[in-house]
Write a protein that holds these residues in place. Sequence first.
Motif, PDB file in Angstrom:
ATOM      1  N   GLN A  31       0.831  -1.198   0.000  1.00 43.02           N
ATOM      2  CA  GLN A  31       0.000   0.000   0.000  1.00 43.02           C
ATOM      3  C   GLN A  31       0.868   1.251   0.000  1.00 43.02           C
ATOM      4  N   TYR A  34       2.043   1.811  -3.422  1.00 42.81           N
ATOM      5  CA  TYR A  34       0.940   2.273  -4.260  1.00 42.81           C
ATOM      6  C   TYR A  34       0.240   3.513  -3.707  1.00 42.81           C
ATOM      7  N   GLU A  64      -7.835   3.603  -8.243  1.00 44.41           N
ATOM      8  CA  GLU A  64      -7.046   3.299  -7.039  1.00 44.41           C
ATOM      9  C   GLU A  64      -7.911   2.754  -5.913  1.00 44.41           C
ATOM     10  N   THR A  65      -9.079   3.314  -5.737  1.00 46.63           N
ATOM     11  CA  THR A  65      -9.992   2.834  -4.697  1.00 46.63           C
ATOM     12  C   THR A  65     -10.334   1.363  -4.936  1.00 46.63           C
ATOM     13  N   LYS A  68      -7.117  -0.973  -4.633  1.00 45.36           N
ATOM     14  CA  LYS A  68      -6.733  -1.221  -3.240  1.00 45.36           C
ATOM     15  C   LYS A  68      -7.634  -2.274  -2.600  1.00 45.36           C
ATOM     16  N   GLN A  72      -6.383  -5.850  -1.091  1.00 47.03           N
ATOM     17  CA  GLN A  72      -6.684  -6.357   0.245  1.00 47.03           C
ATOM     18  C   GLN A  72      -7.263  -7.763   0.174  1.00 47.03           C
TER      19      GLN A  72
END
Length: 161
Positions: A31, A34, A64-65, A68, A72
Amino acid sequence: MKKLSLILILAIASFSSYAQSSFTEDLEVVQSVYGKSKSELVKQYMNLSDVQASAFAKVYDDYETQRKALGQTKFKLINDYAANYETLTDAKADELAKGTLKNHIAYEKLYCKTYSKAKKAIGSINAAKFIQLEVYLQTIIRSEILEAIPFIGELDKSKVQ
């Protein structure tokens, strides 16, 4: 592109040093690769005009949202694999394989959706540049992850020899 490779190698070296630890920590390392630094990397690589950069910002933020969230999920699957590695059953292997395949497909769908949105915002060449960069980054991260985790049954082979 060579500067990009050097930055990624340094980031991956950090990632590799954590490879034997909990993948919760690895998620934090990825993370951070990124995070804002990735945004700056994309900005530098894309080299968009102010007007294009403004049009691309929403597309990038949305991407990106979603990326990510997929990341996860990927690390939850890796942690689940690590937790169950020594006692892996057919049912758990099936669950993990299906989850991993579903995650890979979700990444591909995200690339397609983002390319279409980016093409409208910044044109086909720039949209292709962005997707090419993203696939490159994800391939490097995926490679490092695969190097860090054993194949099913791999540890058992080392005990026999």
